[in-house]
Write a protein that holds these residues in place. Structure first.
Motif, PDB file in Angstrom:
ATOM      1  N   ALA A 121      27.145  72.762  30.823  1.00 59.01           N
ATOM      2  CA  ALA A 121      26.882  73.225  32.072  1.00 59.01           C
ATOM      3  C   ALA A 121      27.097  71.875  33.106  1.00 59.01           C
ATOM      4  O   ALA A 121      26.471  70.718  32.959  1.00 59.01           O
ATOM      5  CB  ALA A 121      25.570  73.796  32.370  1.00 59.01           C
ATOM      6  N   SER A 144      28.633  77.587  33.378  1.00 59.91           N
ATOM      7  CA  SER A 144      28.695  77.302  35.081  1.00 59.91           C
ATOM      8  C   SER A 144      29.757  78.243  35.528  1.00 59.91           C
ATOM      9  O   SER A 144      29.703  78.295  36.661  1.00 59.91           O
ATOM     10  CB  SER A 144      28.973  75.989  35.612  1.00 59.91           C
ATOM     11  OG  SER A 144      28.091  75.031  34.501  1.00 59.91           O
ATOM     12  N   SER A 256      24.690  74.115  43.748  1.00 67.59           N
ATOM     13  CA  SER A 256      25.710  73.709  42.903  1.00 67.59           C
ATOM     14  C   SER A 256      25.772  72.284  42.792  1.00 67.59           C
ATOM     15  O   SER A 256      25.751  71.835  41.665  1.00 67.59           O
ATOM     16  CB  SER A 256      26.968  74.644  43.465  1.00 67.59           C
ATOM     17  OG  SER A 256      27.769  74.381  42.357  1.00 67.59           O
TER      18      SER A 256
END
Lengths: 510, 118
Positions: A121, A144, A256
């Motif tokens: 990720a 992700s 994010s």
């Protein structure tokens, strides 16, 4: 052979295209060197890429390999260049036969490799998706990938490991691309930590909390220890409406880049609720680091920033809140970078009235001297208090209210309150349609003049209050804004006398 | 003692050369000497110039020959190779051969590491 692979660098919330150029030379000592202003993590990509390629059953060419990350003057950081470098090396050594860069399709590779060839990720994938826009192909780690999948009109390929991607690019076995995730409306069953119905008494504070939620007003709660200030604050997320789609995109971008989305998460729909401990540093609050990361104020964007025991926060930290509270944005400047993050939050603060906490308590005596109290109060500066729209006392609860089994009269559950809040927010949305505002608290004076017409009687009461308490101009506009929200909660077009009268209850206490 | 060590080294080098020749390499030069030191062997492997560092040891009491090949030694070999190349751009690499000998300088084991990168 020279190969060019496209990737993305995220600086703050902005994205820049990066060309990863890989040259595999026939002559010279074998080795891999990476240039292009990378940090330590980029330099270490060397070992990860080599081992990952070998462990994927592919060949790492025993040649002199040079990798250039262009543009050369943009600092690159993190492990996200592992994938484009690996793909570049494999393509340059003939292990990927298909052309990587057809002019028609923009392909972006982004992700950190693990030594076994798997992809980990990686933070910032949503920004990569937003950058790609318009028909591009995006190859990102499977964990992700959901972040990018919310962006329309792009093809997101979730990559589990290097081998799968190579097979895909060589047309051996296709990776199924993620279909655009429908941004579905979240069902209204928000699980909450505390329901407001659990808090005994404190009707005024609950009402203030409702107003704060409805209008996005900052709220300060004064009161002795153990009266429910913290519980009330923790109940706040339960009465806030979920984020609209554009809002959700804004918030998710921040999470994010901070790498705070859990695996498989796509879009955040819950309003953030941040409650940093008072040991926090100014950089932790507003954001910082040599490549600045978002701080608590940005993580609380469009949500709630709760400061428990506000007077215990260092002065520098509290003062650093002034700019974001005013502008809804925070600019961070460091030697190598200049970024700004959005930071439009509702401040929720709880504070004791004095160091011992019992000033004004009906049964317990306060042990503090005048000087101590003055000193304690001075910790929260005037300009900060001036930016808080609602001030409310949270007094000690009478014993019979605590013991009575039946919940107090017109006790409302969080669910009911939330419905009212949602309605009030809808009214604001309709009203501010073209002004780019979300809530009443964001109104500037010109908006107040435009949207908050007061009739004669209401104006008279307001004037009376201003004269009696000698209120400042800012306080004057603040009262009108609060009254506007109260009227919205009442589903009333106009601000009436009762709305203004209620607003006056929440004026600054000290 | 010094002579003894030198003998071990020379014995190791010839064992290594023989080993590589049997693998199909051609000897280009032995003991190329510069002011930094010597390259034990320069071989040709299908057009790739190979600089070989041989490490030989008698018995394993003082550790394996691989342990004797350090970053410093690697850099030294690379520097000497540059001197040998005199700026010519050809494909080349550095190999290492670890030789363990018995009391009579007979080979016990030979291990060849291609393309050592440090």
């Amino acid at each position: 052979m020279l190969v060019k692979v496209r990737s993305v660098a995220n600086v703050g919330l902005e994205s820049f295209g990066v060309d990863v150029e890989v040259d595999v030379a026939e002559a010279g000592f074998p080795g891999l060197s990476i240039v292009g202003l990378g940090d330590k993590a980029v330099a270490e990509a060397k070992e990860r890429v080599k081992t990952a390629i070998l462990n994927s059953g592919l060949d790492f060419p025993p040649k002199k390999i040079t990798v250039n990350l262009a543009p050369a003057d943009l600092p690159k950081e993190g492990g996200s260049y592992d994938l484009p470098i690996a793909i570049g090396i494999l393509a340059a050594s003939g292990q990927i036969v298909n052309q990587l860069n057809s002019e028609s399709v923009n392909q972006i590779y982004f992700g950190e490799l693990s030594l076994d060839g798997g992809l980990r990720a990686t933070r910032g994938v949503l920004l990569v998706g937003l950058f790609a826009r318009k028909g591009g192909n995006v190859y990102v780690p499977i964990e992700s990938a959901n972040e990018a999948a919310v962006v329309d009109n792009i093809n997101v390929y979730p990559v589990r490991n290097l081998k799968e991607l190579v097979d895909h690019l060589n047309d051996i076995k296709e990776i199924k691309r993620l279909s655009n995730l429908e941004i579905r409306e979240l069902v209204d069953d928000v699980s909450v930590e505390f329901d407001l119905i659990e808090v005994a008494g404190q009707e005024l504070a609950k009402r203030a909390l409702t107003i704060a939620a409805a209008g996005g007003h900052n709220l300060l709660m004064w009161g002795p220890p153990g009266t429910g200030k913290t519980m009330l604050a923790r109940a706040m997320p339960g009465i806030l409406p979920s984020l609209s789609v554009p809002e959700a995109l804004e918030v998710t971008r921040i999470y994010s880049v901070s790498g705070m989305l859990s695996a498989g998460e796509s879009l955040l729909r819950r309003r953030p609720f941040r409650s940093p401990h008072h040991g926090i540093s100014p950089a932790g609050m507003v954001g910082g680091g040599s490549s600045p990361m978002p701080g608590e104020v940005s993580l609380a964007h469009l949500g709630v920033l709760f400061l428990d025991e506000m007077a215990e926060f260092p002065r520098t930290v509290l003062e650093s809140l002034r700019q974001p509270m005013e502008d809804g944005i925070v600019g961070i400047v460091r030697a190598t970078a200049h970024v700004s993050y959005p930071a439009s939050f509702t401040l929720l603060a709880a504070v004791n009235p004095c160091p011992c906490g019992y000033l004004g308590h009906p049964r317990r005596a306060c042990k503090c001297t005048d000087k101590m109290i003055r000193k304690y109060r001075a910790r929260i500066s005037g300009p900060i208090l001036d930016r808080i729209d609602l001030h409310v006392q949270v007094p000690a609860v009478e014993a019979d209210k605590l013991t009575s089994d039946q919940l107090s009269v017109n006790q409302l559950s969080s669910r009911v309150i939330r419905e009212k809040v949602v309605l009030a927010r809808k009214m604001q949305e309709v009203r501010f349609g073209s002004d780019g505002l979300y809530t009443n608290s964001q109104m500037h004076n010109k908006h107040v003049k435009k949207y908050c017409k007061l009739d004669g009687e209401t104006l008279r009461i307001l004037k009376l209050a201003v004269e009696k308490w000698d209120l400042s101009a800012r306080a004057y506009f603040r009262l009108i804004k609060v009254a506007r929200t109260i009227a919205d909660l009442d589903e009333s077009e106009n601000i009436g006398v009762k709305h203004m009268a209620e607003a006056l209850q929440y004026k600054q206490i000290v | 003692m010094k002579t003894e060590n030198r003998n071990v080294g020379r014995a190791g080098e010839s064992v290594a050369e023989e080993f590589l020749v049997r693998k199909g390499y051609e000897t280009v030069l032995r003991n190329f000497s510069t002011r930094f030191g010597e390259i034990d062997l320069i071989m040709n492997d299908n057009g790739v110039l190979v600089f070989v560092e041989v490490k030989a040891k008698k018995g394993l009491i003082f550790g394996s020959p691989e342990e004797m090949f350090t970053r410093g030694k690697y850099d030294k070999v690379k520097r000497m190779a540059t001197v040998y190349l005199k700026g010519r751009d050809v494909s080349c690499r550095i190999d290492m051969v670890a030789v363990v000998l018995d009391e009579l300088n007979q080979p016990v084991s030979v291990r060849h590491y291609e393309n050592v990168v440090m």
